[in-house]
Design a protein around this motif. Structure first.
Motif, short mmCIF file in Angstrom:
data_model
loop_
_atom_site.label_atom_id
_atom_site.label_comp_id
_atom_site.label_asym_id
_atom_site.label_seq_id
_atom_site.Cartn_x
_atom_site.Cartn_y
_atom_site.Cartn_z
N ASN A 39 0.80 -1.23 0.00
CA ASN A 39 0.00 0.00 0.00
C ASN A 39 0.83 1.28 0.00
OD1 ASN A 39 -2.37 -1.47 -0.02
ND2 ASN A 39 -2.54 -1.50 2.20
N SER A 40 2.11 1.18 0.33
CA SER A 40 2.94 2.39 0.40
C SER A 40 3.39 2.83 -0.99
CB SER A 40 4.16 2.16 1.28
OG SER A 40 5.05 1.28 0.66
N GLU A 41 3.51 4.13 -1.15
CA GLU A 41 3.93 4.70 -2.43
C GLU A 41 5.45 4.88 -2.51
OE1 GLU A 41 2.08 5.28 -5.12
OE2 GLU A 41 0.44 4.33 -4.03
N SER A 42 6.10 4.88 -1.37
CA SER A 42 7.55 5.10 -1.36
C SER A 42 8.22 4.04 -0.50
CB SER A 42 7.88 6.49 -0.82
OG SER A 42 7.43 6.61 0.51
N PRO A 43 9.50 3.77 -0.78
CA PRO A 43 10.22 2.76 0.01
C PRO A 43 10.38 3.21 1.45
CG PRO A 43 11.69 3.84 -1.53
CD PRO A 43 10.32 4.34 -1.82
N PRO A 44 10.61 2.26 2.35
CA PRO A 44 10.78 2.61 3.76
C PRO A 44 12.08 3.38 3.98
CG PRO A 44 11.32 0.31 3.43
CD PRO A 44 10.77 0.82 2.13
N HIS A 45 12.07 4.24 4.97
CA HIS A 45 13.29 4.95 5.34
C HIS A 45 13.31 5.08 6.86
CE1 HIS A 45 10.31 8.18 5.24
NE2 HIS A 45 11.08 8.83 6.08
N TYR A 46 14.50 5.08 7.38
CA TYR A 46 14.69 5.16 8.82
C TYR A 46 15.59 6.33 9.12
CZ TYR A 46 16.19 3.91 13.53
OH TYR A 46 16.47 3.93 14.88
N GLU A 47 15.14 7.20 9.97
CA GLU A 47 15.96 8.34 10.37
C GLU A 47 16.11 8.31 11.88
OE1 GLU A 47 14.66 12.09 8.90
OE2 GLU A 47 14.17 11.26 6.95
N ARG A 48 17.31 8.46 12.31
CA ARG A 48 17.59 8.47 13.74
C ARG A 48 18.14 9.84 14.12
NH1 ARG A 48 21.27 3.94 16.74
NH2 ARG A 48 20.86 4.63 18.86
N THR A 49 17.59 10.42 15.14
CA THR A 49 18.08 11.73 15.56
C THR A 49 19.44 11.57 16.23
OG1 THR A 49 16.90 11.53 17.65
CG2 THR A 49 15.76 12.66 15.89
N ALA A 50 20.30 12.53 15.97
CA ALA A 50 21.63 12.48 16.54
C ALA A 50 21.55 12.75 18.05
CB ALA A 50 22.52 13.51 15.87
N ALA A 51 22.30 11.98 18.78
CA ALA A 51 22.34 12.15 20.24
C ALA A 51 23.79 12.08 20.68
CB ALA A 51 21.53 11.05 20.90
N PRO A 52 24.12 12.77 21.76
CA PRO A 52 25.51 12.72 22.23
C PRO A 52 25.87 11.31 22.71
CG PRO A 52 24.13 14.07 23.69
CD PRO A 52 23.28 13.64 22.55
N THR A 53 27.13 10.97 22.52
CA THR A 53 27.64 9.67 22.95
C THR A 53 28.68 9.88 24.04
OG1 THR A 53 29.45 9.66 21.36
CG2 THR A 53 27.34 8.77 20.61
N SER A 54 29.19 8.81 24.56
CA SER A 54 30.23 8.91 25.59
C SER A 54 31.54 9.44 25.00
CB SER A 54 30.47 7.55 26.24
OG SER A 54 30.85 6.60 25.28
N PHE A 55 31.67 9.38 23.68
CA PHE A 55 32.86 9.86 23.00
C PHE A 55 32.83 11.37 22.73
CE2 PHE A 55 35.15 10.64 18.95
CZ PHE A 55 36.44 10.34 19.37
N THR A 56 31.65 11.95 22.73
CA THR A 56 31.47 13.35 22.38
C THR A 56 32.40 14.31 23.12
OG1 THR A 56 29.17 12.90 21.77
CG2 THR A 56 29.75 15.20 22.16
N PRO A 57 32.58 14.19 24.44
CA PRO A 57 33.47 15.13 25.13
C PRO A 57 34.93 15.07 24.67
CG PRO A 57 32.16 13.90 26.72
CD PRO A 57 31.92 13.29 25.38
N PHE A 58 35.34 13.95 24.10
CA PHE A 58 36.73 13.75 23.71
C PHE A 58 36.97 13.96 22.21
CE2 PHE A 58 35.63 10.88 27.21
CZ PHE A 58 36.47 11.37 28.19
N GLU A 59 35.90 14.09 21.46
CA GLU A 59 36.01 14.10 20.00
C GLU A 59 36.92 15.20 19.46
OE1 GLU A 59 33.20 14.07 16.03
OE2 GLU A 59 32.28 14.35 18.00
N SER A 60 36.78 16.41 19.93
CA SER A 60 37.58 17.51 19.39
C SER A 60 39.07 17.29 19.65
CB SER A 60 37.12 18.85 19.96
OG SER A 60 37.27 18.85 21.36
N ARG A 61 39.41 16.81 20.84
CA ARG A 61 40.83 16.57 21.16
C ARG A 61 41.39 15.43 20.32
NH1 ARG A 61 45.53 18.14 21.68
NH2 ARG A 61 46.84 17.08 23.20
N VAL A 62 40.61 14.38 20.12
CA VAL A 62 41.06 13.24 19.30
C VAL A 62 41.28 13.70 17.86
CG1 VAL A 62 40.36 11.01 18.33
CG2 VAL A 62 40.04 11.46 20.75
N ARG A 63 40.35 14.49 17.34
CA ARG A 63 40.52 14.99 15.97
C ARG A 63 41.78 15.84 15.83
NH1 ARG A 63 36.30 14.00 12.63
NH2 ARG A 63 34.32 13.47 13.60
N ALA A 64 42.03 16.67 16.82
CA ALA A 64 43.23 17.52 16.78
C ALA A 64 44.49 16.66 16.80
CB ALA A 64 43.21 18.49 17.96
#
Length: 82
Positions: A39-64
């Motif tokens: 019955n659907s006109e378009s294929p299924p899609h899944y979207e997940r909202t971005a949420a902070p992870t345990s890595f988030t506080p360290f991400e900028s320093r790791v990238r640097a």
């Protein structure tokens, strides 16, 4: 959640006249899922909202650190970041 390939297969088989119960059994999904896909006109899609992870506080320093030394091992990164 069915894949795009499953969705296309369900719609093709249903278009060929294959009963929905047979399609569901063949793909190992519920008949209700088959009905919704047909019955659907378009294929299924899944979207997940971005949420902070345990890595988030360290991400900028790791990238640097990786910009300075791209081949730095993960263990050394972990020691330097804390």
């Amino acid at each position: 959640m069915i894949t795009l390939e499953d969705w296309a297969l369900i719609r093709r088989l249903a278009g060929e006249g294959v009963p929905k119960a047979h399609i569901a059994e063949r793909l190992g999904i519920s008949r209700t899922t088959v009905i919704k896909a047909v019955n659907s006109e378009s294929p299924p899609h899944y979207e997940r909202t971005a949420a902070p992870t345990s890595f988030t506080p360290f991400e900028s320093r790791v990238r640097a650190l990786l910009l300075e030394t791209p081949t730095m091992p993960a263990t050394v990164l972990a020691e330097r970041v804390g």
